[in-house]
Design a protein around this motif. Structure first.
Motif, PDB file in Angstrom:
ATOM      1  N   ARG A  41       0.839  -1.184   0.000  1.00 58.79           N
ATOM      2  CA  ARG A  41       0.000   0.000   0.000  1.00 58.79           C
ATOM      3  C   ARG A  41       0.883   1.246   0.000  1.00 58.79           C
ATOM      4  O   ARG A  41       1.905   1.269   0.669  1.00 58.79           O
ATOM      5  N   THR A  42       0.425   2.230  -0.728  1.00 54.32           N
ATOM      6  CA  THR A  42       1.177   3.490  -0.730  1.00 54.32           C
ATOM      7  C   THR A  42       0.306   4.571  -0.113  1.00 54.32           C
ATOM      8  O   THR A  42      -0.909   4.556  -0.230  1.00 54.32           O
ATOM      9  N   PHE A  43       0.934   5.473   0.551  1.00 48.47           N
ATOM     10  CA  PHE A  43       0.239   6.584   1.177  1.00 48.47           C
ATOM     11  C   PHE A  43       0.676   7.864   0.498  1.00 48.47           C
ATOM     12  O   PHE A  43       1.819   8.006   0.093  1.00 48.47           O
ATOM     13  N   HIS A  44      -0.251   8.771   0.400  1.00 47.32           N
ATOM     14  CA  HIS A  44       0.051  10.071  -0.200  1.00 47.32           C
ATOM     15  C   HIS A  44      -0.003  11.116   0.892  1.00 47.32           C
ATOM     16  O   HIS A  44      -0.964  11.200   1.639  1.00 47.32           O
ATOM     17  N   MET A  45       1.051  11.860   0.952  1.00 43.27           N
ATOM     18  CA  MET A  45       1.110  12.938   1.937  1.00 43.27           C
ATOM     19  C   MET A  45       0.459  14.177   1.334  1.00 43.27           C
ATOM     20  O   MET A  45       0.796  14.578   0.233  1.00 43.27           O
ATOM     21  N   ILE A  46      -0.488  14.760   2.047  1.00 45.58           N
ATOM     22  CA  ILE A  46      -1.114  16.000   1.610  1.00 45.58           C
ATOM     23  C   ILE A  46      -0.611  17.097   2.529  1.00 45.58           C
ATOM     24  O   ILE A  46      -0.738  17.008   3.740  1.00 45.58           O
ATOM     25  N   GLU A  47      -0.051  18.105   1.928  1.00 45.93           N
ATOM     26  CA  GLU A  47       0.498  19.204   2.715  1.00 45.93           C
ATOM     27  C   GLU A  47      -0.400  20.430   2.556  1.00 45.93           C
ATOM     28  O   GLU A  47      -0.752  20.826   1.457  1.00 45.93           O
ATOM     29  N   ALA A  48      -0.818  20.982   3.670  1.00 49.12           N
ATOM     30  CA  ALA A  48      -1.659  22.182   3.642  1.00 49.12           C
ATOM     31  C   ALA A  48      -0.772  23.392   3.869  1.00 49.12           C
ATOM     32  O   ALA A  48      -0.068  23.480   4.866  1.00 49.12           O
ATOM     33  N   VAL A  49      -0.815  24.307   2.937  1.00 49.64           N
ATOM     34  CA  VAL A  49      -0.014  25.519   3.027  1.00 49.64           C
ATOM     35  C   VAL A  49      -0.968  26.703   3.121  1.00 49.64           C
ATOM     36  O   VAL A  49      -1.845  26.862   2.274  1.00 49.64           O
ATOM     37  N   ALA A  50      -0.791  27.484   4.162  1.00 51.21           N
ATOM     38  CA  ALA A  50      -1.632  28.676   4.299  1.00 51.21           C
ATOM     39  C   ALA A  50      -1.262  29.662   3.213  1.00 51.21           C
ATOM     40  O   ALA A  50      -0.113  30.052   3.069  1.00 51.21           O
ATOM     41  N   ASP A  51      -2.247  30.046   2.434  1.00 50.39           N
ATOM     42  CA  ASP A  51      -2.014  30.978   1.336  1.00 50.39           C
ATOM     43  C   ASP A  51      -3.233  31.878   1.216  1.00 50.39           C
ATOM     44  O   ASP A  51      -4.308  31.563   1.713  1.00 50.39           O
ATOM     45  N   ARG A  52      -3.039  32.963   0.550  1.00 51.71           N
ATOM     46  CA  ARG A  52      -4.123  33.920   0.359  1.00 51.71           C
ATOM     47  C   ARG A  52      -5.077  33.375  -0.694  1.00 51.71           C
ATOM     48  O   ARG A  52      -4.683  32.941  -1.756  1.00 51.71           O
ATOM     49  N   PHE A  53      -6.386  33.400  -0.379  1.00 50.56           N
ATOM     50  CA  PHE A  53      -7.379  33.011  -1.362  1.00 50.56           C
ATOM     51  C   PHE A  53      -7.428  34.045  -2.468  1.00 50.56           C
ATOM     52  O   PHE A  53      -7.233  35.242  -2.241  1.00 50.56           O
ATOM     53  N   GLU A  54      -7.734  33.587  -3.669  1.00 50.57           N
ATOM     54  CA  GLU A  54      -7.859  34.525  -4.773  1.00 50.57           C
ATOM     55  C   GLU A  54      -9.040  35.450  -4.507  1.00 50.57           C
ATOM     56  O   GLU A  54     -10.126  35.003  -4.150  1.00 50.57           O
ATOM     57  N   GLY A  55      -8.819  36.722  -4.645  1.00 47.90           N
ATOM     58  CA  GLY A  55      -9.860  37.701  -4.390  1.00 47.90           C
ATOM     59  C   GLY A  55      -9.848  38.230  -2.965  1.00 47.90           C
ATOM     60  O   GLY A  55     -10.552  39.175  -2.647  1.00 47.90           O
ATOM     61  N   ALA A  56      -9.062  37.627  -2.080  1.00 45.38           N
ATOM     62  CA  ALA A  56      -8.981  38.108  -0.701  1.00 45.38           C
ATOM     63  C   ALA A  56      -8.168  39.400  -0.671  1.00 45.38           C
ATOM     64  O   ALA A  56      -7.327  39.636  -1.532  1.00 45.38           O
ATOM     65  N   PRO A  57      -8.430  40.258   0.304  1.00 40.00           N
ATOM     66  CA  PRO A  57      -7.679  41.515   0.369  1.00 40.00           C
ATOM     67  C   PRO A  57      -6.184  41.258   0.516  1.00 40.00           C
ATOM     68  O   PRO A  57      -5.771  40.324   1.179  1.00 40.00           O
ATOM     69  N   ARG A  58      -5.403  42.084  -0.096  1.00 42.18           N
ATOM     70  CA  ARG A  58      -3.951  41.921  -0.067  1.00 42.18           C
ATOM     71  C   ARG A  58      -3.333  42.497   1.200  1.00 42.18           C
ATOM     72  O   ARG A  58      -2.175  42.310   1.454  1.00 42.18           O
ATOM     73  N   GLN A  59      -4.118  43.222   1.963  1.00 44.64           N
ATOM     74  CA  GLN A  59      -3.574  43.812   3.182  1.00 44.64           C
ATOM     75  C   GLN A  59      -4.579  43.658   4.318  1.00 44.64           C
ATOM     76  O   GLN A  59      -5.719  43.306   4.106  1.00 44.64           O
ATOM     77  N   LEU A  60      -4.127  43.954   5.492  1.00 47.09           N
ATOM     78  CA  LEU A  60      -5.003  43.889   6.645  1.00 47.09           C
ATOM     79  C   LEU A  60      -5.992  45.039   6.603  1.00 47.09           C
ATOM     80  O   LEU A  60      -5.847  45.969   5.821  1.00 47.09           O
ATOM     81  N   ARG A  61      -6.967  44.988   7.470  1.00 48.79           N
ATOM     82  CA  ARG A  61      -7.972  46.048   7.516  1.00 48.79           C
ATOM     83  C   ARG A  61      -7.333  47.399   7.790  1.00 48.79           C
ATOM     84  O   ARG A  61      -6.430  47.515   8.603  1.00 48.79           O
ATOM     85  N   ARG A  62      -7.847  48.386   7.102  1.00 50.51           N
ATOM     86  CA  ARG A  62      -7.380  49.743   7.351  1.00 50.51           C
ATOM     87  C   ARG A  62      -8.303  50.383   8.365  1.00 50.51           C
ATOM     88  O   ARG A  62      -9.499  50.131   8.376  1.00 50.51           O
ATOM     89  N   ARG A  63      -7.777  51.230   9.192  1.00 47.28           N
ATOM     90  CA  ARG A  63      -8.570  51.953  10.190  1.00 47.28           C
ATOM     91  C   ARG A  63      -8.618  53.416   9.790  1.00 47.28           C
ATOM     92  O   ARG A  63      -7.591  54.016   9.478  1.00 47.28           O
ATOM     93  N   TRP A  64      -9.815  53.971   9.789  1.00 44.17           N
ATOM     94  CA  TRP A  64      -9.988  55.360   9.397  1.00 44.17           C
ATOM     95  C   TRP A  64     -10.313  56.191  10.625  1.00 44.17           C
ATOM     96  O   TRP A  64     -11.115  55.794  11.462  1.00 44.17           O
TER      97      TRP A  64
END
Length: 127
Positions: free
Chosen positions: A9-32
């Motif tokens: 039997r072979t096992f496949h390693m799945i690696e989860a990498v935290a990445d920005r979702f497409e369309g997500a803001p490129r920066q943190l919230r701005r405060r006005w």
């Protein structure tokens, strides 16, 4: 019954990498600051102003400026008459002011407070 599996039997390693979702803001919230919001809302309340154009110039989303403006107008709700839901009672001499804005007719007694009428007209134009 299932047939026995042949081979290893072979096992496949799945690696989860935290990445920005497409369309997500490129920066943190701005405060006005409250001062920035107040100046933006004041400009958006000027007769004939375009909230979307102001927001574009200030590099904010139009819905954000609409929300700030709604909150500012909400604090003065007692001063703004609901359009189309309140019968206008004529003044002592029976004179009524009618203002046509697009498909909306704003009717007010002739002795209406000018500042109040201006706020109502701004609200109709922005709706």
């Amino acid at each position: 019954m299932s047939a026995p599996s042949s081979g290893t039997r072979t096992f496949h390693m799945i690696e989860a990498v935290a990445d920005r979702f497409e369309g997500a803001p490129r920066q943190l919230r701005r405060r006005w600051s409250d001062d920035f919001k107040a100046r933006a809302v004041a400009e958006a309340l000027e007769p004939g102003s375009s909230v979307s154009a102001i927001a574009r110039r200030l590099d904010i989303h139009p819905s954000q400026l609409f929300g700030w403006r709604r909150a500012a107008l909400g604090s003065h709700k007692e001063n703004i008459a609901p359009i189309g839901h309140k019968a206008v009672t004529p003044s002592a001499d029976g004179a009524i002011i009618e203002v046509l804005i697009g498909d909306v007719v704003v009717r007010a007694p002739a002795d209406v407070d000018e500042a109040h009428l201006q706020r109502v007209i701004r609200a109709v134009r922005s709706a």
